[in-house]
Motif scaffolding. Structure first.
Motif, PDB file in Angstrom:
ATOM      1  N   ILE A 112     -36.553  37.414  -4.409  1.00 28.51           N
ATOM      2  CA  ILE A 112     -37.265  37.275  -3.130  1.00 28.51           C
ATOM      3  C   ILE A 112     -37.439  38.649  -2.472  1.00 28.51           C
ATOM      4  O   ILE A 112     -38.502  38.978  -1.925  1.00 28.51           O
ATOM      5  N   LEU A 116     -41.384  39.123  -2.776  1.00 30.08           N
ATOM      6  CA  LEU A 116     -41.957  38.655  -1.507  1.00 30.08           C
ATOM      7  C   LEU A 116     -41.811  39.681  -0.391  1.00 30.08           C
ATOM      8  O   LEU A 116     -42.797  40.130   0.193  1.00 30.08           O
ATOM      9  N   SER A 165     -40.730  33.089  -4.763  1.00 29.80           N
ATOM     10  CA  SER A 165     -41.194  34.398  -4.303  1.00 29.80           C
ATOM     11  C   SER A 165     -42.717  34.486  -4.339  1.00 29.80           C
ATOM     12  O   SER A 165     -43.345  34.988  -3.398  1.00 29.80           O
ATOM     13  N   LYS A 166     -43.313  33.987  -5.406  1.00 32.86           N
ATOM     14  CA  LYS A 166     -44.772  34.066  -5.533  1.00 32.86           C
ATOM     15  C   LYS A 166     -45.467  33.058  -4.629  1.00 32.86           C
ATOM     16  O   LYS A 166     -46.571  33.314  -4.133  1.00 32.86           O
ATOM     17  N   GLY A 168     -44.400  32.408  -1.718  1.00 34.95           N
ATOM     18  CA  GLY A 168     -44.396  33.108  -0.435  1.00 34.95           C
ATOM     19  C   GLY A 168     -45.558  34.080  -0.307  1.00 34.95           C
ATOM     20  O   GLY A 168     -46.170  34.204   0.762  1.00 34.95           O
ATOM     21  N   VAL A 169     -45.881  34.768  -1.397  1.00 36.17           N
ATOM     22  CA  VAL A 169     -47.018  35.699  -1.387  1.00 36.17           C
ATOM     23  C   VAL A 169     -48.315  34.924  -1.142  1.00 36.17           C
ATOM     24  O   VAL A 169     -49.173  35.351  -0.362  1.00 36.17           O
TER      25      VAL A 169
END
Length: 256
Positions: A112, A116, A165-166, A168-169
């Motif tokens: 993260i 992110l 994490s992705k 979140g992007v």
């Protein structure tokens, strides 16, 4: 936006998708600054392309700030930093819980932090630098291209950290574009599928071919140059804003 003569920062720009982006933007006449945690590869590529390099860990605010400042300085006589591409990222494969134990917290936090928070770090510093640019005829001052993954939508078994994490992007894309619309800075995210990056290059050839065959069409791994071509198109196409573009050959990832 005209790429030629524009300042460009490529974070994670020394290998894989980032390297291809550095090459594409440099070949199109951009004033490129490569930022990467791998100093040896970064300097080697920068020397080859005749561009700048800054050692950068995206989790370190002061290092991202220094990379942006270097990109601004390199292009100050040509209109400043106009293009920023955030390509740095890492992965971790482990199930949430099971017979082998539960997912440790530290790797989740690290993924993260890099994928992110590191992307946000690049986004905010690059966008703030772009605010100082003179607007073009349409009022545009710059564009930031972030990198997500199809795992944001089709996360596989063991991809809990990477997918989070992705995801979140992806989630940052529209609000960031809306935040920055008043200053003429666009934000677009690319979500690549299976690409022939150094990570996959370490796999046996039969495994690579099997992965490529799982893509509906074209039935192969993506070429990083195709990702870079999309970055260039996003820079040039002003109506692309606030959007997440899947670049994946129509693949929808199975659970495993």
């Amino acid at each position: 936006m005209n790429i030629e003569g524009s300042g460009a920062l490529v974070v994670g720009g020394a290998s894989g998708l980032g390297e291809a982006t550095s090459r594409r933007l440099a070949s199109a006449g951009a004033i490129v600054t490569i930022a990467d945690i791998n100093e040896e590869k970064g300097k080697q590529l920068a020397d080859e392309l005749g561009v700048g390099f800054v050692l950068t860990d995206v989790t370190k605010e002061e290092q991202v700030e220094a990379a942006v400042a270097a990109a601004v300085e390199a292009s100050k006589d040509d209109g400043g930093l106009r293009i920023a591409a955030a390509c740095a990222g890492i992965g971790w494969a482990q199930k949430v819980a099971g017979t082998k134990g539960m997912h440790p917290l530290r790797p989740f936090e690290t993924v993260i932090q890099v994928n992110l928070i590191g992307t946000f770090n690049v986004l905010r510093h690059a966008a703030q630098a772009m605010v100082a640019n003179e607007p073009g005829e349409s009022g545009e001052r710059g564009v930031v291209v972030n990198t997500a993954s199809v795992a944001a939508f089709d996360g596989q078994i063991g991809q809990i950290a990477y997918s989070a994490s992705k995801g979140g992007v992806v989630g940052m894309t529209l609000p960031a574009a809306r935040d920055l619309s008043t200053v003429g800075v666009r934000v677009v995210t690319i979500a690549p599928g299976l690409f022939d990056t150094p990570l996959l290059a370490a796999l046996p050839e039969n495994a690579r071919q099997s992965l490529g065959a799982s893509v509906p069409f074209p039935s192969r791994l993506g070429d990083p140059a195709e990702y870079a071509a999309l970055v260039a198109h996003i820079a040039e196409n002003q109506m692309l804003n606030g959007e997440v573009i899947r670049l994946d050959g129509a693949i929808r990832m199975a659970p495993k």
